[in-house]
Design a protein around this motif. Structure first.
Motif, PDB file in Angstrom:
ATOM      1  N   ILE A  59       5.575   6.837   2.749  1.00 52.82           N
ATOM      2  CA  ILE A  59       4.627   5.713   2.718  1.00 52.82           C
ATOM      3  C   ILE A  59       5.333   4.360   2.841  1.00 52.82           C
ATOM      4  O   ILE A  59       4.688   3.321   2.659  1.00 52.82           O
ATOM      5  CB  ILE A  59       3.772   5.729   1.437  1.00 52.82           C
ATOM      6  N   GLU A  69      -1.525   2.169  -0.173  1.00 56.01           N
ATOM      7  CA  GLU A  69      -0.984   3.482  -0.526  1.00 56.01           C
ATOM      8  C   GLU A  69      -0.594   3.542  -1.998  1.00 56.01           C
ATOM      9  O   GLU A  69      -0.828   4.546  -2.682  1.00 56.01           O
ATOM     10  CB  GLU A  69       0.235   3.796   0.348  1.00 56.01           C
ATOM     11  N   ARG A  73      -2.384   6.138  -4.605  1.00 60.44           N
ATOM     12  CA  ARG A  73      -1.601   7.262  -5.141  1.00 60.44           C
ATOM     13  C   ARG A  73      -1.299   7.133  -6.637  1.00 60.44           C
ATOM     14  O   ARG A  73      -0.788   8.072  -7.238  1.00 60.44           O
ATOM     15  CB  ARG A  73      -0.308   7.416  -4.341  1.00 60.44           C
TER      16      ARG A  73
END
Length: 245
Positions: A59, A69, A73
């Protein structure tokens, strides 16, 4: 004298419980985490050279990190290099605890491994690995009388490793002497004249970065990562040096 490593910690109080979703933007941390069973949820592009990391989501590229991201996450810990200020700022804004690592010399590795193990709840595994690396470093006392002079070209023309670097130590442990060891920096750019004057016995370049005019042998990037496989890396590099010398 090999200087002590430096590690900066941010939001240390957040480590009360072992993390479950770790982001690593640091190849050393990625390597060690995989070796001791740390839960790595995502990595940066450069960590893909670490064996076992190819299936982990990528990422980021270096410090270039996606805010979206990170939010999606929900990382509970991140390992980054000591100089990645932009990534540290973003992660701090998103309340992700950060460990900055600087493992600049081979002698730094045991302490670095211990710290990573402590921060991810794998203290026993981290200590065992650290002890193995420390024992290996302690055992490396038989330097050759006339070590071959080694030039290791990195990721650009004439860019090589200086004496203040892990890769300088790796060359020494493998039985060679770095042609730029007297320059106390982590990396430098030689001129063509400097390279000729250095008279290397062995020329190595990073696999995928061959260039016209450089007659040497390729070394895979996985062997240049400062991490758990130091003994294997030394053995691999020693074999290359002996073959080319």
């Amino acid at each position: 004298m090999i200087r002590a490593f430096c590690i900066w910690l941010v939001a240390a109080s957040a480590f009360a419980e072992p993390p479950q979703r770790i982001l690593s933007l640091c190849t050393t941390a990625t390597d060690v985490l995989l070796a001791i069973g740390g839960p790595v949820a995502a990595i940066d592009e450069y960590s893909r050279v670490v064996p076992g990391a190819t299936n982990i989501p990528v990422i980021a590229k270096g410090s270039a990190l996606s805010r979206e991201e990170v939010v999606a996450r929900r990382f509970d810990l991140a390992f980054i290099w000591w100089y990645q200020d932009d990534a540290a700022k973003l992660l701090d804004e998103l309340a992700v605890p950060v460990v900055r690592i600087r493992a600049n010399r081979a002698a730094d590795l045991p302490a670095t491994v211990r710290l990573i193990g402590q921060r991810v709840g794998r203290e026993d595994s981290g200590n065992r690995l650290a002890d193995e690396l420390a024992a290996f470093l302690h055992s490396q006392t038989n330097a050759p009388a006339n070590p071959p002079r080694v030039y290791l070209e990195l990721y650009g023309a004439n860019k090589t490793v200086g004496g203040d670097s892990y890769l300088n130590d790796l060359i020494t442990l493998a039985g060679g002497t770095n042609v730029a060891a007297d320059i106390k920096r982590s990396s430098i750019v030689f001129s063509t004249e400097q390279l000729i004057a250095a008279k290397p016995d062995v020329i190595l370049f990073v696999n995928g970065f061959a260039r016209p005019g450089l007659d040497g042998v390729a070394i895979d990037r996985q062997w240049l990562v400062a991490g758990s496989r130091l003994p294997e890396a030394v053995a691999h590099l020693r074999a290359l040096i002996q073959k080319e010398n």
